[in-house]
Design a protein around this motif. Structure first.
Motif, PDB file in Angstrom:
ATOM      1  N   VAL A   1       0.852  -1.186   0.000  1.00  0.00           N
ATOM      2  CA  VAL A   1       0.000   0.000   0.000  1.00  0.00           C
ATOM      3  C   VAL A   1       0.890   1.238   0.000  1.00  0.00           C
ATOM      4  CG1 VAL A   1      -1.810   1.273   1.217  1.00  0.00           C
ATOM      5  CG2 VAL A   1      -1.767  -1.232   1.314  1.00  0.00           C
ATOM      6  N   ASP A   2       0.804   2.028  -1.073  1.00  0.00           N
ATOM      7  CA  ASP A   2       1.487   3.317  -1.137  1.00  0.00           C
ATOM      8  C   ASP A   2       0.509   4.338  -0.567  1.00  0.00           C
ATOM      9  OD1 ASP A   2       2.426   5.872  -1.868  1.00  0.00           O
ATOM     10  OD2 ASP A   2       3.495   5.041  -3.593  1.00  0.00           O
ATOM     11  N   LEU A   3       0.769   4.793   0.632  1.00  0.00           N
ATOM     12  CA  LEU A   3      -0.171   5.654   1.337  1.00  0.00           C
ATOM     13  C   LEU A   3      -0.215   7.075   0.781  1.00  0.00           C
ATOM     14  CD1 LEU A   3       0.894   4.220   4.739  1.00  0.00           C
ATOM     15  CD2 LEU A   3      -1.353   3.913   3.737  1.00  0.00           C
ATOM     16  N   ASN A   4       0.850   7.530   0.142  1.00  0.00           N
ATOM     17  CA  ASN A   4       0.865   8.869  -0.463  1.00  0.00           C
ATOM     18  C   ASN A   4       0.071   8.916  -1.758  1.00  0.00           C
ATOM     19  OD1 ASN A   4       2.270  10.641   1.237  1.00  0.00           O
ATOM     20  ND2 ASN A   4       4.204   9.738   0.629  1.00  0.00           N
ATOM     21  N   ARG A   5       0.278   7.925  -2.604  1.00  0.00           N
ATOM     22  CA  ARG A   5      -0.391   7.922  -3.906  1.00  0.00           C
ATOM     23  C   ARG A   5      -1.682   7.116  -3.894  1.00  0.00           C
ATOM     24  NH1 ARG A   5       4.197   6.329  -8.040  1.00  0.00           N
ATOM     25  NH2 ARG A   5       4.007   4.476  -6.787  1.00  0.00           N
ATOM     26  N   GLU A   6      -1.995   6.479  -2.761  1.00  0.00           N
ATOM     27  CA  GLU A   6      -3.193   5.655  -2.591  1.00  0.00           C
ATOM     28  C   GLU A   6      -3.289   4.578  -3.674  1.00  0.00           C
ATOM     29  OE1 GLU A   6      -6.823   7.523  -1.608  1.00  0.00           O
ATOM     30  OE2 GLU A   6      -5.864   9.003  -0.331  1.00  0.00           O
ATOM     31  N   ILE A   7      -2.168   3.872  -3.850  1.00  0.00           N
ATOM     32  CA  ILE A   7      -2.107   2.761  -4.789  1.00  0.00           C
ATOM     33  C   ILE A   7      -1.903   1.482  -3.987  1.00  0.00           C
ATOM     34  CG2 ILE A   7      -0.805   1.700  -6.670  1.00  0.00           C
ATOM     35  CD1 ILE A   7      -0.012   4.551  -7.535  1.00  0.00           C
ATOM     36  N   ASN A   8      -2.798   0.513  -4.184  1.00  0.00           N
ATOM     37  CA  ASN A   8      -2.712  -0.779  -3.516  1.00  0.00           C
ATOM     38  C   ASN A   8      -2.329  -1.830  -4.545  1.00  0.00           C
ATOM     39  OD1 ASN A   8      -3.697   0.511  -1.230  1.00  0.00           O
ATOM     40  ND2 ASN A   8      -5.796   0.013  -1.731  1.00  0.00           N
ATOM     41  N   GLN A   9      -1.249  -2.537  -4.298  1.00  0.00           N
ATOM     42  CA  GLN A   9      -0.846  -3.636  -5.165  1.00  0.00           C
ATOM     43  C   GLN A   9      -1.093  -4.932  -4.419  1.00  0.00           C
ATOM     44  OE1 GLN A   9       3.252  -2.820  -6.026  1.00  0.00           O
ATOM     45  NE2 GLN A   9       2.777  -1.300  -7.571  1.00  0.00           N
ATOM     46  N   ILE A  10      -1.986  -5.747  -4.960  1.00  0.00           N
ATOM     47  CA  ILE A  10      -2.323  -7.028  -4.347  1.00  0.00           C
ATOM     48  C   ILE A  10      -1.437  -8.083  -4.981  1.00  0.00           C
ATOM     49  CG2 ILE A  10      -4.178  -8.650  -3.867  1.00  0.00           C
ATOM     50  CD1 ILE A  10      -6.104  -6.255  -4.309  1.00  0.00           C
ATOM     51  N   LYS A  11      -0.818  -8.926  -4.160  1.00  0.00           N
ATOM     52  CA  LYS A  11       0.207  -9.851  -4.633  1.00  0.00           C
ATOM     53  C   LYS A  11      -0.282 -11.307  -4.681  1.00  0.00           C
ATOM     54  CE  LYS A  11       3.352  -6.555  -4.346  1.00  0.00           C
ATOM     55  NZ  LYS A  11       4.128  -6.051  -5.421  1.00  0.00           N
ATOM     56  N   ASN A  12      -0.087 -11.960  -5.801  1.00  0.00           N
ATOM     57  CA  ASN A  12      -0.199 -13.417  -5.989  1.00  0.00           C
ATOM     58  C   ASN A  12      -1.473 -14.071  -5.455  1.00  0.00           C
ATOM     59  OD1 ASN A  12       2.368 -13.294  -7.142  1.00  0.00           O
ATOM     60  ND2 ASN A  12       3.335 -13.582  -5.148  1.00  0.00           N
ATOM     61  N   ASN A  13      -1.969 -15.021  -6.228  1.00  0.00           N
ATOM     62  CA  ASN A  13      -3.145 -15.832  -5.878  1.00  0.00           C
ATOM     63  C   ASN A  13      -4.331 -14.969  -5.437  1.00  0.00           C
ATOM     64  OD1 ASN A  13      -1.845 -18.334  -6.409  1.00  0.00           O
ATOM     65  ND2 ASN A  13      -0.776 -18.116  -4.452  1.00  0.00           N
TER      66      ASN A  13
END
Length: 170
Positions: free
Chosen positions: A151-163
């Motif tokens: 979770v990039d809290l500044n840019r509000e980007i969430n990257q969900i990883k694998n499966n």
């Protein structure tokens, strides 16, 4: 009165065993112990970015990590705030890296997303939170499971990883 205070303080002061379930940690001497801690962090511009509170904090002699009980972390206070809770946590001596563990919840204050995991690392310098532990994410009538999140809290980007698996409910 002073002698009574010292005597009561001796008997009611937590022992080193209060903070440790690991037998190796129990043999270490305590460098310092704090009750009801609140620590605030600010960015280079002087903006209040996060607040860490904990019921108990202890540092063992010769170690830089600080161990916490019931830590609570308010993150990205200058943007869309998040609240992280856990049963245990550790922090570096300068509090730039905070690791929450054991029943971790990360929730947006506005209620738009909740993340549950067993371990979460917060890097206050980069203002990111991440884990490689399995996560459950509840957001906008959906449930997502994955093997990790960043979770990039500044840019509000969430990257969900694998499966990654998402279920939607009407």
């Amino acid at each position: 009165i002073i002698l009574t205070s010292l005597t009561l303080g001796y008997f009611f002061e937590p022992s080193e065993y209060t903070f440790s379930k690991n037998s190796n940690d129990a043999k270490q001497n305590i460098n310092f112990y704090l009750d009801s801690v609140e620590s605030r962090s600010f960015n280079k511009d002087g903006t209040h970015t996060n607040t860490l509170t904990t019921t108990h904090a202890v540092q063992y002699t010769g170690k830089s990590a600080i161990h916490m009980q019931q830590p609570q972390l308010y993150i990205a206070l200058h943007l869309s705030p998040w609240l992280a809770n856990a049963k245990e946590g550790t922090t570096s001596s300068n509090q730039k890296m905070i690791t929450l563990s054991n029943s971790v919840t990360l929730k947006r204050i506005d209620g738009s997303a909740d993340v549950y995991t067993e371990k979460l690392v917060f890097d206050s310098a980069a203002e990111v939170a991440y884990t490689l532990s399995p996560v459950e994410i509840f957001a906008q009538k959906s449930e997502t499971t994955a093997d990790g999140i960043h979770v990039d809290l500044n840019r509000e980007i969430n990257q969900i990883k694998n499966n990654v698996r998402t279920y939607y409910a009407p």
